[in-house]
Structures are given as structure tokens and as C-alpha cells.
Design a protein around this motif. Sequence first.
Motif, PDB file in Angstrom:
ATOM      1  N   TRP A 120       0.843  -1.199   0.000  1.00  0.00           N
ATOM      2  CA  TRP A 120       0.000   0.000   0.000  1.00  0.00           C
ATOM      3  C   TRP A 120       0.877   1.249   0.000  1.00  0.00           C
ATOM      4  CZ3 TRP A 120      -5.485   0.244   0.300  1.00  0.00           C
ATOM      5  CH2 TRP A 120      -6.118  -1.019   0.355  1.00  0.00           C
ATOM      6  N   ILE A 121       0.508   2.199  -0.831  1.00  0.00           N
ATOM      7  CA  ILE A 121       1.261   3.451  -0.926  1.00  0.00           C
ATOM      8  C   ILE A 121       0.311   4.611  -0.652  1.00  0.00           C
ATOM      9  CG2 ILE A 121       2.529   4.999  -2.497  1.00  0.00           C
ATOM     10  CD1 ILE A 121       3.303   2.491  -4.127  1.00  0.00           C
ATOM     11  N   ARG A 122       0.694   5.464   0.286  1.00  0.00           N
ATOM     12  CA  ARG A 122      -0.052   6.717   0.460  1.00  0.00           C
ATOM     13  C   ARG A 122       0.904   7.864   0.153  1.00  0.00           C
ATOM     14  NH1 ARG A 122      -4.817   7.853   2.945  1.00  0.00           N
ATOM     15  NH2 ARG A 122      -4.814   6.038   4.332  1.00  0.00           N
ATOM     16  N   ASP A 123       0.564   8.605  -0.879  1.00  0.00           N
ATOM     17  CA  ASP A 123       1.422   9.706  -1.346  1.00  0.00           C
ATOM     18  C   ASP A 123       2.818   9.169  -1.664  1.00  0.00           C
ATOM     19  OD1 ASP A 123      -0.764  11.356  -1.097  1.00  0.00           O
ATOM     20  OD2 ASP A 123      -0.307  11.787   1.001  1.00  0.00           O
ATOM     21  N   ASP A 124       3.834   9.610  -0.921  1.00  0.00           N
ATOM     22  CA  ASP A 124       5.191   9.186  -1.296  1.00  0.00           C
ATOM     23  C   ASP A 124       5.738   8.080  -0.392  1.00  0.00           C
ATOM     24  OD1 ASP A 124       5.504  10.683   0.982  1.00  0.00           O
ATOM     25  OD2 ASP A 124       7.289  11.746   0.288  1.00  0.00           O
ATOM     26  N   ARG A 125       4.879   7.493   0.461  1.00  0.00           N
ATOM     27  CA  ARG A 125       5.390   6.500   1.421  1.00  0.00           C
ATOM     28  C   ARG A 125       4.629   5.186   1.336  1.00  0.00           C
ATOM     29  NH1 ARG A 125      10.233   8.180   4.045  1.00  0.00           N
ATOM     30  NH2 ARG A 125      10.258  10.340   3.384  1.00  0.00           N
ATOM     31  N   ILE A 126       5.296   4.146   1.763  1.00  0.00           N
ATOM     32  CA  ILE A 126       4.634   2.850   1.912  1.00  0.00           C
ATOM     33  C   ILE A 126       3.957   2.834   3.278  1.00  0.00           C
ATOM     34  CG2 ILE A 126       5.067   0.379   2.190  1.00  0.00           C
ATOM     35  CD1 ILE A 126       7.252   0.794   0.002  1.00  0.00           C
ATOM     36  N   VAL A 127       2.739   2.348   3.311  1.00  0.00           N
ATOM     37  CA  VAL A 127       1.987   2.344   4.572  1.00  0.00           C
ATOM     38  C   VAL A 127       1.503   0.935   4.900  1.00  0.00           C
ATOM     39  CG1 VAL A 127       1.243   4.757   4.399  1.00  0.00           C
ATOM     40  CG2 VAL A 127      -0.139   2.974   3.321  1.00  0.00           C
TER      41      VAL A 127
END
Lengths: 369, 544
Positions: free
Chosen positions: B24-31
Motif C-alpha cells: 500500500w502506498i499513500r502519497d510518497d510512502r509505503i503504509v
Amino acid sequence: MKVLVDGAAAPLEAAAAAAARLLEQAHMPLIAGLGTDVEGTRAAIALAERLRGAYDHMHSEFLLRDIDVMRQAGQFVTTPNEARVRADCVVLIGANLTAAWPDMLARLDLANPARFDDEHKPRKIFWLGPSRGEAAAAGAKEIAAASSELPGLLSALRAGVAGHKRRPDAAIDRMLADVAAELKAARFGVVIWSGESVGRLTIEMIYGLLLDLNKTTRFSGLPVSPGANVMGVAQTSGWMTGFPMRTGFGRGYPEHDTWRFEANRMVEAGEADAALWISAYGNEAPRWKRQVPFIAITTPDTRFAYPPKVRIDVGTPGIDHNAVVYAQNLGTLAAIDAENASDALQVAAVVRLIDQSLNENLTKGEGAC
Amino acid sequence: MLIRLSGGRVIDPANGRDGIGDIWIRDDRIVEPVAGESPDMVYDITGKIVMAGAIDIHSHIAGGNVNTARLLLPENHRAHTARPAATPLSTAGWSTFETGCRYAAMGYTTVIEPAVPPHLALHSHLELADIPIIDKGTLSVLGNDDFLLGLIRDNAGPAAIADYVGATVGATKGIGIKCINAGAAMAFKHNVRSFALDDIVPEYNLSSRTIVEALQQAVLDLGIPHPLHLHTNNLGIGGNVETAIATIAAARGKPLHLAHLQFYSYGKEGKRGFSSAAAELAEAVNANPNVTVDVGQVMFRQTVTISMDVLRQFNAMGTASPKKSVIYDGDANGGGIVPFNYRSNNFYNAVQWASGLELFLLITDPMRVFFSTDHPNGAPYTTYPDLFALIMSREARASWLADLPAAAVEMTTLPSLTREYSFYDIATMTRVAPAKLLGLRDRGHLGPGALADVAIYHDDPDRAAMFRFAHLVFKDGDLVIRDGRVTHYRFGRALKVSPTYDSAIDRRLSRYYDELYGISHEMFKVPASALGRENPFGEVACGR
């Protein structure tokens, strides 16, 4: 600072739009002059690609002398710092070096022994073919020669260094024999020239001489760059397209050809049907005779043989605005601060405005992919 | 923007993961996996291989010597022209723009340019600023400069040396320090023609070993994460395995990175006095856990060698193909550009090729051996996919070996090596290990909080094809590659360290430049405002 379209004052945006119309309607637009800093070069090459045009620099002829020799034979070079602190023997070649590099004598501190010379003796300085008074100003032993005589003189010197037979009766050969002996005895010598005042044959002979000298001692070269940031433009062009200037995008990818993309030839032959002339360092105008419609991004005092379609005055890099340029004193690119900051326009900003004013649907560059 | 990458085989050794799952990616990070929220985008990547973006710690992609090589060899550009995408200058072969496109297409998202002379740092950073998509970093080169050698000669002490090293890496916006044939470039200016570990630099009375030790200690003292990155003496010479082993011993248990080790893995066996000693060298690496290496693999093709080892390049001029070279007596290091054509029917080149592969296969810990061709010295980075295929398949190696001169093959142990790298090993070597080596905590893995640099590959049995064109690549959560083609440009950052040091050294350097060179030390500065990109730098933490 003027912004003119067809000779009449106009808002900058309108001028950029008029420039864009001219360039996008051309079959082969040309960006020439290119007297600008690194940022202006980046913008100009990007525009040339989008237009599928070609680009050249007003001093390409001079710089390409060095580049041509390099890519046929090679190059052996050093820096102003090393010449200053290490050169126990300095050989200057050709006329007007002190005009091409006004700081040269002070920067290289030739009047004093090199600090890192192991023996710390006064430098041996020779000047082959200087302008009047140049050798004396440099404290150099002068070997007078016309530019056309330099290749022959250097080949005789190279033969002397290599120990080949020469005519023992000629006075010039006796003098060169002494110079050759001094060169061979040098611990770290430096040869200085400029493509602005010597030709390819001379540069090729210098390179050969350096190779020969390095068989037994250390010797290196220090080319003086011609003006209008031509070296900075060549470097920027190198990393953006892989090639120096005189490169075209007509087929959708960069092609470099020193004859085909020479700006004046393209105009005179009718190949270029519109031009963007850039000269931010001085009031240089295009030298082509044929009246191709053109846009001028130049310093305010520039006078043209015939009026440009669009004229936009700009400031000078390093004077009116901060800039990155090739610094002869360093032998590399440097970020220089404005000497006298002003609100004069910058080449990069103007070129980008023209780029943004192009028809959005212009797809000239995409066909190749 | 919330993105779900669904159903791929996730290979993330940093988090002990190798299995089917989601990212899962939110914006520029993996979450963390998100429940109860619909993603904005879902990519079904069933059957694909998912790894973090790859990191290359040693590739000459920018700077004065690289650019000179471009200008020296216009005839080579046609071969480079790949036209991967409809983005600005992407059709320019061997350009900064192509560099970003081709690296990203292979799933690389961070690349380190390992040889930036401090005085040419601005030029290097300008080139890096024009490389799209990937993040970059530079290693600042010391070890042949009068100021450093003067400090060591005058017994200025480790603190003063660390101050100078800290000031230099800070001013040049580097991520670490490289040392290239310590003392040799300076010795060459005094007309010395060969230089070994215990040879003495004229006028300074210092050995190469002493200079390396001083720099190694300074890097440790400053808390720069990346250990001293060393190009040691006697590159490319038969029998130089002794130099490499002596250099490993000289590290005395302290962290040291040895660059392009393949070029030092040569013995003197056989009638030509040239053999692979990779097995012996690998054993030394295995026995010294403080040492990391990159290989500098040779691949058979035309290339150009670009090195700041000016002495070595001067001595190599006779091998130039085509016959033209540039030698640069620079401030401190300088360098040389010598075109070279590695040929599979050449005994020496075949031994070189084999010895690199032996190092990959005999160094047991993939956390300590790094993937490089020393681009473009051993081969262009564009040959990486072929190299992945070779270390992943003994069959692939066997088919190459069959075409090599038998006399060369006899000089190596390669035919006897059966090891095959797994995806897990590849991900370790190209993702986890370089992130750790460079101190990049935000990448090299796919755990929550990591930068969303993700490479997704087709599981193609043709491993070279698989790694040449990734299926999807995300940089900072932004989809930049789709089926090997760049979708659009974005511009990454140059990662740098800013170690703390006593700023008195800056005033001292200022006086030194004024007095010795008659110029301002400031002239070599690298201001962010000069680079023409927003936020051109990213910070990497130092810590002791």
C-alpha cells in the motif's frame, strides 16, 4: 530594455507569442549565437528539441578546433591552479592570449617561481608567435612567428624534443633546439594556447608534443576558452545531448555535424527559415547576409544589419544576474554572483516564455518515439 | 493518493518477506495495509515480482570526466540511442536524460556517482540535476590534495583532518568520501610512474597506506554512514591481488568499501603472467566482515574507461580503442578517459569477465558484495540485466564460457561454481545492502514508512529481459515507468550529508586559497540556487 515586435514596443508576453509563432511555423528553425549562461543553454537546447531545430554558438569555430583534435587524437590538459603552483616551464603559443584571458598573467603568477616546483627556481617562459608586447609583459622569451608559421615551428620543436635530425644551419632551428632542451629538462611544464588564435594543425602538434614530452617528464596543456561562455555551452550541450553545439533535432533525435549545423551556412544555404539569435554577453549581431526572419534576445546596445521580427533585450550573466558559467580562472563551471544586480530579463526566462507560448499541440518532437 | 499494489510476489529481505501479498502506498510512502478505505488506484500485479527500487552505489553518470568522454566519442552515441520515451531529450543517447530513463526502466531509483573532485562539484551536480526520475548522490574525492597531505605530513592530528574532510564533503554536497589511488596523482605530478600501497609521495614523505588510514579514520570520526570508498593501488595489473589483500589487512577491522574489486583480482599464474585470483580474494573478503566491495564486472563490448586514477589511465593509453585518450592533470586528482573494447576472444578480457563473476559467486554474504560494472569502465550500466541473468543461472554462464578462449577459462575457477542467486539474494544485494551501506533508512525496503520507490517486474524466465524493462516503477509513489517506458519526468534529489566540524577550518581554507591560488575558496561552492531544480538536495543523517 526594449521589447519590440516588428519594431514597435510590445508587452513581453506578446513578443514571446510572436516569437513562438515564427519558430513553430518554420520548417527548420535555428538557435544561434547562444551567448548565454548554463541556464540559458538548458532552456535553448530544450526549445531546439521541441522545435526539431538546430543550435550553434557564435564561437563554435574556435572551440571546435580543440574538440576536433581531441576526438581525432586526444587531449592532455591541466588546470590554472596547477599551472600556477607547479609549472616550472611555461610555453605560450599564439597571439592575443592576454586578450582572450585578461587575468592570465596575474592568475598564473608567472613572475614568481611555482610554489610546488621541487627546485623552486624562476620559471622558464617561452612565447611562440605572441602579439606585440605580450611576451615582454609575461617575462617570456619571444619566438616571433605568424599564425601560419606556428604548425611548422611546433613540428620543428617536436622533432627537436624527439631527437630527430633538423637543419643545423637554420637560426630558428638552433633557437628551437635550446627551447627543446629546456622543455625536456622541465619538471612540470605547461603549454598554453587558445583555439581563437591557433588552428587545428597547431593544436594537434601541441598534443603530439605533450605526448612526446610525457615519455620522460611531466608536461600538460592549458587551453584558453574563447568568449561568450562557449565552453560552458559546450559542456551543457554535452550532458544534454551527448554532443557539443552544431547539433540538430530534425530527425527527432540529436545529430551532430560541424558542417551541416553551422549556423551561418544553414542560413546562407536557405536551410534555416527562421532563427533565434541569443547574445547576452555583448552586442554581437548575426553575421549571415541572407535575410532570414529572426528573433533577437540580446544586450540593449546591439545593432542589426536588418531588423529582427522580435527583439527582447536581456541582461548579462554575472553582471545583471547570478549565473553559472565556465570560469577560465578555474577551468570549470562556477556559480558567480551578479556584479551589479538589475531587473534585466534573463535569457533562460525569455526562452522558456517562448517555449510556453508554443502551440500546445506542437508534436514535432514526439514522432520519433 | 492511496495506491494498492495487489497480489504480487513481494520480495523484501529487510523485512524477511518473500511471498504473495499487497503493498500500500499513500502519497510518497509505503503504509500499513489499509482497511475500510478505498484506494484511489489499484494495480493488479498477480504473477509479478515486487521489490524496492534498486540502488546503485558506484556508477559514473555525471561530471567533467564523464562529459569529456561523451565529447571524445561522438561515434558511440548511435549505439546508445534507445529512444525510450516521448519526454524531453529522451532521444539523446548517453545523456543525462537517457541516464534517468534507462536506470528507471530497470527499476533503479537511486544511483551514486562515486568520483566527484571537490573543485568540479558544481559541474557534477548540474549534470545530476538534469538526470530525471532517480535520486542521486556523490562521493567527494580526497587523497591527492596538498591540503590533506600537508595536514598528515605536519601531524595536524585526526581532529584537524576530520574537520577538513567534513568541510569538504559538506561544501561539495556529497554523501561520502572516496579515495582514488591515494597519493598516486600527486606522485605522478612529480613524474612517478607506478605507485603501490607503501610507496612514498615525493615532497610529502607519506605512503598511500598512511593517507588511506587518515581518511578512513576521518570518515568514522565524522559519523558519515558510508565507509571510506577506496579505489586502491595497482588497478588492472597482473599479481595485484596481493595489493588488494594487503589493503584489506590495512583496514585493521575498521569499515572500508573497496571499489570495483574485480580489477584487483589478478594473479600472475600461467605463461602470460595473468590469472584470476578471485577465489583467494573472495576468501579474504569473507574473512573480514568490516569490508564491503563492489565488483566492477567486465562485459564484452565497446566501452570507455573513465577514471580519476590518472596514473593508471596514463599507463593505459596504449590500450585505447579507438586510439585516442584524454589525460587530465586536475587540481589534486584529475583523471583519464581511455576508450576500450572488451572482447570475448581476448585472453585477458575473458579472465577479467570470469573473475568478476567468481567474486559474485564466492563472496558468501550478499550484504557485502555490490552490483556494479563500474559504469562505464567494466561495461555500461545498461548491461546490468545480462549480468543479473549470469549470476542467477549456471546454465547461462556455461553457455558464455563455451565461447571463451580455453586458456583463459583454465585460469579461473568459474566453471566449477554452481551457485545461483535467488530473487531474495538479488533484492538483498541491490536494495537492502546499499541502503544500509549509504545510511539510507528510508529506502531499500518495502516496510511501512519507507519511501515508495517500488519496482515491479514480469516473472520472465529470460531474466535479462525481465530486469531490462520493469513492468511498473514508482518513484516517491509516482508511477514513472509502465512496461519499460517512462510515463513522465520528475526530478529527484541529490542525497548529501552535513557532518559537524569545527568551522575554523573554513577560515583556514579561505586563507590557504587566497594565498596559494590567488582565488577565493568560495568560487568552488555548490549553491542550491545554481542547479535550476526545486529542492535539489536531500539530507542523510550522520551519527557517531
